[in-house]
Design an enzyme around this catalytic site. Structure first.
Site, PDB file in Angstrom:
ATOM      1  N   ASP A 472      40.975 -35.046 -16.821  1.00  0.00           N
ATOM      2  CA  ASP A 472      39.647 -34.508 -16.526  1.00  0.00           C
ATOM      3  C   ASP A 472      39.736 -33.052 -16.070  1.00  0.00           C
ATOM      4  O   ASP A 472      40.804 -32.549 -15.737  1.00  0.00           O
ATOM      5  CB  ASP A 472      38.990 -35.387 -15.457  1.00  0.00           C
ATOM      6  CG  ASP A 472      37.481 -35.394 -15.556  1.00  0.00           C
ATOM      7  OD1 ASP A 472      36.904 -34.497 -16.189  1.00  0.00           O
ATOM      8  OD2 ASP A 472      36.858 -36.310 -14.983  1.00  0.00           O
ATOM      9  N   ASP A 534      29.056 -37.216 -19.758  1.00  0.00           N
ATOM     10  CA  ASP A 534      28.845 -38.098 -18.609  1.00  0.00           C
ATOM     11  C   ASP A 534      27.522 -38.832 -18.736  1.00  0.00           C
ATOM     12  O   ASP A 534      27.230 -39.722 -17.949  1.00  0.00           O
ATOM     13  CB  ASP A 534      28.864 -37.288 -17.309  1.00  0.00           C
ATOM     14  CG  ASP A 534      30.289 -37.118 -16.793  1.00  0.00           C
ATOM     15  OD1 ASP A 534      31.204 -37.745 -17.356  1.00  0.00           O
ATOM     16  OD2 ASP A 534      30.485 -36.350 -15.833  1.00  0.00           O
TER      17      ASP A 534
HETATM   18  C1  GLA Z   1      33.882 -36.474 -14.344  1.00  0.00           C
HETATM   19  C2  GLA Z   1      34.091 -37.353 -15.557  1.00  0.00           C
HETATM   20  C3  GLA Z   1      33.668 -38.762 -15.248  1.00  0.00           C
HETATM   21  C4  GLA Z   1      34.452 -39.275 -14.068  1.00  0.00           C
HETATM   22  C5  GLA Z   1      34.281 -38.350 -12.879  1.00  0.00           C
HETATM   23  C6  GLA Z   1      35.198 -38.714 -11.755  1.00  0.00           C
HETATM   24  O1  GLA Z   1      32.541 -36.285 -14.071  1.00  0.00           O
HETATM   25  O2  GLA Z   1      33.408 -36.845 -16.648  1.00  0.00           O
HETATM   26  O3  GLA Z   1      33.856 -39.593 -16.368  1.00  0.00           O
HETATM   27  O4  GLA Z   1      35.809 -39.390 -14.403  1.00  0.00           O
HETATM   28  O5  GLA Z   1      34.559 -36.999 -13.226  1.00  0.00           O
HETATM   29  O6  GLA Z   1      35.066 -37.879 -10.673  1.00  0.00           O
END
Ligand code: GLA
Length: 714
Positions: A472, A534
């Site tokens: 990430d 997301d």
């Molecule tokens: C980001 C990712 C999510 C999740 C969060 C965790 O927003 O896109 O899928 O992993 O971080 O903090």
């Protein structure tokens, strides 16, 4: 194939030609990029231009000429492909051809950056060496042409051959000159949780159109993929050019018509906030820009990129493999979990047929929220008394694979790493650094920082059986210490990705950047799938997946079934709608499955079985988009196997309308002379009927009603 015919050079792909010509004065002119033409008579093209670029010394002008890599200020006052501040302090440059080198059976690589590879295909590279002896600067232009594709991959290397320092202000990867005509520009804007909005604008005379981003990452806000289309181009017809940049940092694609109505298009690193000093003997390499041409509309462009990127960009061993159906705990638990809770979820997931359990954010340091511990990649024993190793063993004992989330490019101010190395965060000395989501970016321009990241992640992967990594990256760049820094960062990121993915070739890596903030070909070179957004709501995802597929293969798009009401926008949808939308992607679940009823568990089992049945279509199928959610109330896409024997159709009626009839869906890519059975309903259809008359689906009388078909030739 590359044909050198006197002063004319002709690159021939599957069904495209790319032609350049050296003028008598040594300038490299662009003649043509489009549908393939034979290597016979170039006089029509050469005759259009005075080879002397004007008939007298006074009349010399590059201004009206289409060129391969134009400069600004030496008679051409249009947008330049590059700008070098030379030792005399000016930017005037005139590059002339010195040499042509044909690299047969080779795709020349871009140093330190991901790029296309030749693989099993047939590719040649043309290298044109250009020189300006007034300033002793050299530019090498590279063009890769594949026999199997309609693409030309371009990059440039700029070398300082002088004895003084020189500075680059800009260096685009590709310059494309299109003849007079009406064009539209198609580009993809967005924001967090609202990525990839397909935009289409008419290119009007005189205006400068730029699709750009300068946030240090390729960005939610603008994808480094652009199409230039004839005004009448549609999904299935019309002439379209694609430009896709294999790069994960600041990017720009510019289009502007000149006074004659010719269109100049450039793609590469964003000149905004860019500068690069080249000491004597040093060079600068641009990332690769992949140009594509199709006379079959956007769909034709997409299918080329899909094949090319699957076979000649994505290096992971997992690229063509069936990916395990996963469950991710993020939307199920957020930070609130312990080993017992996770094991309960995993056990129930296993009962449904799920194969991989992914532990998301919150397993390390003291991370009970998003405001601490990034950088401290040590398991939190309060939540995981047996560490990652112990948890992975327990998950494996259930018969599942185990995967883990990292955000390795970051450091929280509240972390042991930051306390030990505050200077490792990107910052400028005079100011307090700016946090975003409570965190700083690590300074990847420094070797010791890259080494730390490589070691910290490798350490975890060495000690526990982690078979999947979600990588990430949750903030953009600020506090850049100097212009050009963002490119240094990207090079550091690639160095890290290269080291880790080659040390752990069996691990399946997934890219993520607050969803689709870094959905680009540079990332795909290392990680064969990327979390697209997301926003996991099925209806929002239809648009996101529809437009992401314009350039990127569906097997690269991570799609999850999450809870309803949806956590990002509150929308209520059925489990069917959520799964139907997610099939054309890597597919998984992201919810607390311990709350699923027995009926839902049955439905999930069936969904997994179906997804497995169509797995090859997701990986190898040809994509046809049949109804755009950007244009009406329906969203429809279809995947067809290369041999036309197997197909999957997804369609959704987004909002229900009273007193209306659904339009017929005309399928594409099937064999009109064959019959097909829909394995889900048992109905048999004639291929020609499906393609020519079309299929009328009866949607449920409700919003967001989806239908799917799995067709098999009988
Ligand atoms: C980001 C990712 C999510 C999740 C969060 C965790 O927003 O896109 O899928 O992993 O971080 O903090």
């Amino acid at each position: 194939m590359i044909i050198r015919n006197g002063k004319t050079t002709h690159l021939i792909g599957k069904s495209v030609s790319y032609i350049m010509h050296e003028s008598e004065t040594g300038e490299l002119l662009h003649f043509y990029f489009g549908r393939r033409i034979a290597d016979r008579d170039y006089s029509l093209m050469t005759g259009e231009w005075h080879e002397t670029l004007g008939s007298g010394a006074n009349e010399f002008s590059l201004e009206p000429y289409p060129q391969e890599y134009p400069a600004y200020g030496y008679t051409d006052m249009r947008s330049p492909a590059y700008q070098i501040v030379n030792r005399y302090g000016n930017t005037i440059s005139r590059m002339r051809v010195k040499e042509y080198i044909v690299h047969k059976n080779s795709a020349v690589q871009t140093e330190g950056m991901p790029c296309l590879f030749k693989g099993e295909n047939n590719a040649d590279t043309l290298e044109v060496v250009m020189y300006d002896d007034a300033i002793d600067m050299e530019i090498r232009l590279y063009y890769i042409v594949f026999e199997e594709y309609d693409i030309i991959a371009r990059h440039a290397v700029i070398l300082n051959r002088s004895t003084d320092a020189a500075k680059l202000y800009s260096a685009y990867s590709a310059n494309l000159e299109l003849p007079m005509g009406g064009y539209d520009m198609i580009y993809f804007t967005g924001a967090w949780a609202r990525e990839m909005n397909m935009q289409r604008t008419r290119i009007e005379p005189g205006m400068r159109y730029e699709a750009e981003n300068a946030r240090g990452i390729s960005g939610h806000h603008m994808n480094p993929f652009v199409m230039i289309a004839s005004r009448d181009a549609t999904e299935a017809s019309g002439e379209v050019y694609g430009l896709s940049l294999i790069y994960s940092g600041n990017h720009s694609t510019v289009a502007k018509t000149d006074q004659l109505g010719q269109l100049r298009v450039q793609q590469g690193i964003n000149p905004m906030q860019f500068a690069w000093t080249m000491m004597p003997g040093e060079s600068f390499t641009t990332p690769q820009s992949v140009l594509c041409f199709s006379s079959d509309g956007f769909g034709g462009i997409s299918r080329e990129y899909h094949k090319l990127y699957r076979n000649n960009l994505m290096r992971s061993r997992w690229t063509h493999r069936e990916r395990p159906i996963l469950i991710n705990n993020w939307e199920g638990t957020y930070f609130d979990f312990n080993e017992e809770k996770l094991l309960k979820i995993a056990k129930r997931a296993k009962e449904a047929g799920i194969e991989l359990f992914v532990l998301d954010d919150g397993w390390f340091g003291r991370r009970d929220g998003d405001n601490s511990s990034l950088g401290d990649w040590v398991p939190d024993e309060r939540k995981l008394p047996n560490g990652i190793k112990g948890l992975a063993e327990k998950i494996n004992a259930l018969g599942m694979k185990f995967g883990l989330w990292f955000e390795p490019e970051m450091v929280s101010p509240d972390s042991d790493l930051y306390r030990a190395h505050p200077d490792w965060a990107i910052h400028v000395p005079q100011r307090r650094g700016v946090t975003a989501r409570w965190q700083y970016l690590l300074d990847l321009s420094r070797d010791e920082v890259c080494e730390y990241v490589i070691e910290a992640v490798s350490d975890v992967l060495r000690t526990a059986n982690v078979e999947y990594v979600k990588w990430d990256m949750n903030r953009g760049m600020s506090d850049m210490p100097y212009p050009g820094y963002a490119h240094e960062y990207v090079l550091g990121y690639y160095r890290i990705m290269d080291a880790i993915t080659s040390a752990f070739p069996e691990v399946l890596f997934e890219g993520c950047c607050s969803g689709g903030g870094r959905f680009d070909p540079g990332v795909l070179a290392y990680m064969p799938q990327i979390w697209a957004s997301d926003n996991s709501d099925a209806v929002a995802r239809m648009k996101i997946q529809y437009s992401t597929s314009m350039c990127y293969p569906v097997s690269a798009i991570s799609t999850h079934v999450t809870a309803s009401p949806n956590h990002q926008n509150g929308r209520i949808t059925t489990l069917k709608t959520r799964a139907d939308t997610a099939y054309a992607g890597t597919f998984g679940y992201e919810l607390d499955i311990t709350h699923a009823t027995d009926e839902e568990m049955d439905e999930i089992r069936k969904q997994i079985a179906l997804r497995k049945q169509i797995d090859r279509l997701v990986h190898e199928g040809e994509l046809h988009r049949l109804a755009s959610p950007f244009e009406g109330e329906y969203c429809t896409w279809e995947l067809v196997s290369q041999d036309k024997k197997h197909a999957f159709v997804f369609t959704c009626k987004i909002l229900s309308v009273a007193s209306s009839r659904a339009p017929r869906i005309k399928l594409m890519g099937l064999d009109p002379d064959k019959r097909y059975i829909d394995k889900l309903s048992g109905r048999v259809y004639e291929g020609d009927l499906l393609m020519r008359r079309g299929l009328r689906v009866s949607y449920a009388q409700e919003d967001f009603a989806t239908e799917i078909l799995e067709l098999e030739q009988v």
